[in-house]
Design a protein around this motif. Structure first.
Motif, PDB file in Angstrom:
ATOM      1  N   PRO A  53       0.798  -1.148   0.010  1.00 41.95           N
ATOM      2  CA  PRO A  53       0.098   0.136   0.228  1.00 41.95           C
ATOM      3  C   PRO A  53       0.969   1.137  -0.045  1.00 41.95           C
ATOM      4  CG  PRO A  53      -0.261  -1.029   2.192  1.00 41.95           C
ATOM      5  CD  PRO A  53       0.534  -2.200   0.938  1.00 41.95           C
ATOM      6  N   ALA A  54       0.366   2.213  -0.701  1.00 39.31           N
ATOM      7  CA  ALA A  54       1.197   3.553  -0.818  1.00 39.31           C
ATOM      8  C   ALA A  54       1.350   4.528   0.444  1.00 39.31           C
ATOM      9  CB  ALA A  54       0.558   4.361  -1.806  1.00 39.31           C
ATOM     10  N   ASP A  55       0.210   4.346   1.217  1.00 42.90           N
ATOM     11  CA  ASP A  55       0.393   5.130   2.516  1.00 42.90           C
ATOM     12  C   ASP A  55      -0.158   4.253   3.607  1.00 42.90           C
ATOM     13  OD1 ASP A  55       0.982   7.759   1.407  1.00 42.90           O
ATOM     14  OD2 ASP A  55      -0.858   7.697   0.306  1.00 42.90           O
ATOM     15  N   PRO A  56       0.580   3.316   4.110  1.00 41.76           N
ATOM     16  CA  PRO A  56       0.307   2.347   5.178  1.00 41.76           C
ATOM     17  C   PRO A  56       0.214   3.338   6.519  1.00 41.76           C
ATOM     18  CG  PRO A  56       2.430   2.136   4.628  1.00 41.76           C
ATOM     19  CD  PRO A  56       1.940   3.019   3.611  1.00 41.76           C
ATOM     20  N   ALA A  57      -0.249   2.550   7.293  1.00 36.17           N
ATOM     21  CA  ALA A  57      -0.313   3.229   8.892  1.00 36.17           C
ATOM     22  C   ALA A  57       0.724   2.371   9.619  1.00 36.17           C
ATOM     23  CB  ALA A  57      -1.630   2.937   9.548  1.00 36.17           C
ATOM     24  N   TYR A  58       1.642   3.187  10.385  1.00 39.04           N
ATOM     25  CA  TYR A  58       3.208   2.782  10.852  1.00 39.04           C
ATOM     26  C   TYR A  58       2.360   2.303  12.438  1.00 39.04           C
ATOM     27  CZ  TYR A  58       5.373   4.126   6.850  1.00 39.04           C
ATOM     28  OH  TYR A  58       5.514   4.368   5.234  1.00 39.04           O
ATOM     29  N   VAL A  59       2.866   1.068  12.831  1.00 35.33           N
ATOM     30  CA  VAL A  59       2.918   0.559  14.185  1.00 35.33           C
ATOM     31  C   VAL A  59       3.992  -0.066  14.578  1.00 35.33           C
ATOM     32  CG1 VAL A  59       0.356   0.335  14.080  1.00 35.33           C
ATOM     33  CG2 VAL A  59       1.628  -1.842  13.384  1.00 35.33           C
ATOM     34  N   GLY A  60       4.352  -0.190  15.677  1.00 37.18           N
ATOM     35  CA  GLY A  60       5.630  -0.836  16.016  1.00 37.18           C
ATOM     36  C   GLY A  60       5.292  -2.223  16.601  1.00 37.18           C
ATOM     37  N   GLY A  61       6.386  -3.139  16.679  1.00 33.47           N
ATOM     38  CA  GLY A  61       6.024  -4.495  17.165  1.00 33.47           C
ATOM     39  C   GLY A  61       7.356  -4.795  17.815  1.00 33.47           C
ATOM     40  N   ALA A  62       7.308  -6.070  18.570  1.00 34.51           N
ATOM     41  CA  ALA A  62       8.462  -6.864  18.952  1.00 34.51           C
ATOM     42  C   ALA A  62       8.619  -8.153  18.406  1.00 34.51           C
ATOM     43  CB  ALA A  62       8.464  -6.981  20.482  1.00 34.51           C
ATOM     44  N   ALA A  63       9.755  -8.517  17.922  1.00 30.11           N
ATOM     45  CA  ALA A  63       9.937  -9.613  16.978  1.00 30.11           C
ATOM     46  C   ALA A  63      10.727 -10.539  17.535  1.00 30.11           C
ATOM     47  CB  ALA A  63      10.505  -9.204  15.427  1.00 30.11           C
ATOM     48  N   SER A  64      10.711 -11.983  17.472  1.00 31.20           N
ATOM     49  CA  SER A  64      11.552 -12.706  17.768  1.00 31.20           C
ATOM     50  C   SER A  64      12.763 -12.684  17.080  1.00 31.20           C
ATOM     51  CB  SER A  64      10.907 -14.222  17.557  1.00 31.20           C
ATOM     52  OG  SER A  64      11.921 -15.253  17.639  1.00 31.20           O
TER      53      SER A  64
END
Length: 301
Positions: A20-31
């Protein structure tokens, strides 16, 4: 093991040809288990399954199976997970996604990894006397639980236990070959049992200084992962690759810590047994076989 109730229906909309051209940005914690995939150049993926608490994204690759789980904080934190504070809405099985360049893009979101967590944290040394006592407690907790494994104890499971206790590669690998993909679901019971066994052999074997248990884990891991991609589901094949490296969910790690005497064991076993329909019981069964093998191989060295 699934961490939702039922998949959402697939939408009829055509798949997107690009992120998508304008995604909504969110944070995450990854393994850290998925760090290679997330830090590689961006690649297309597809949504294998969508549940209220989790999405499973398969990266399109011709090499080893690679599924990334995108889960909420309420879901089981699988060793291949990216954990979010809230749900991802409006995503269905078959939808397109993108993984790489430090992010996961799906359902109009761009999930940026802000921190990492270890699915195989170091296990402090384990006293064999404690391990023996823990084996009995683990067996009693499993026997007293209404959650039962998904497989009959005879046949391949019995052969697997006998082979591991004797340190027999022939019997252990023969049994493992029979168990891969055995049972229904995203993670069949045979795979869950093998995952619990592999993690227990590797991590308890190292903690108790039983090199033969780690040696057995190495050989079984090679056999189990060799053709897992073609013999079980993509989700389960990925989790078997994680287990081969000693990576597991926090519920399994807590049981290993309890077995080694570093935290209370009974509450940890209860939490593990509650996972999924049979997955927790299958994983606990595998852990018990691995623990028994570590003790037997230590006495026979």
């Amino acid at each position: 093991m699934t961490v939702g109730t039922r998949p959402r229906a697939r939408r009829a909309a055509a798949p997107a040809a690009r992120p998508p051209a304008d995604p909504a940005y969110v944070g995450g914690a990854a393994s850290v288990a998925v760090r290679p995939a997330l830090e590689a150049p961006r690649r297309p993926a597809r949504v294998l399954a969508a549940f209220p608490l989790a999405l499973y994204l398969e990266i399109r690759s011709e090499t080893e199976p690679y599924v990334v789980a995108v889960v909420t904080g309420e879901a089981t934190r699988l060793p291949n997970s990216v954990v979010l504070a809230g749900p991802v809405e409006g995503v269905s099985a078959g939808d397109d996604a993108w993984v790489g360049d430090g992010s996961v893009e799906v359902g109009g979101l761009s999930i940026r990894v802000r921190r990492w967590w270890d699915p195989a944290p170091p296990l402090a040394s384990a006293d064999p006397v404690r391990l023996k006592a823990a084996s009995g407690l683990l067996g009693r907790a499993r026997a007293g639980s209404p959650r039962r494994p998904g497989l009959d104890p005879d046949g391949a499971p019995a052969l697997l236990e006998r082979g591991c206790l004797a340190g027999s590669l022939l019997e252990s690998i023969t049994a493992a070959e029979r168990l891969i993909g055995l049972g229904p679901g995203l993670t069949p019971s045979g795979d869950d049992m093998l995952a619990g066994l592999l993690v227990a052999l590797r991590r308890l074997g190292a903690a108790a200084d039983v090199p033969r248990a780690v040696w057995l884990a190495d050989w079984l891991a090679a056999a189990v992962t060799y053709d897992a991609r073609s013999r079980t589901t993509p989700v389960s094949a990925t989790l078997l690759h994680c287990a081969a490296r000693g990576e597991a969910s926090p519920e399994v790690t807590a049981v290993l810590r309890g077995v080694a005497g570093h935290q209370p064991l009974e509450p940890a076993v209860r939490r593990l047994l509650r996972l999924g329909h049979t997955s927790g019981a299958d994983l606990a069964w595998g852990v018990q076989i691995g623990l028994s093998a570590v003790l037997a191989l230590r006495e026979g060295r």
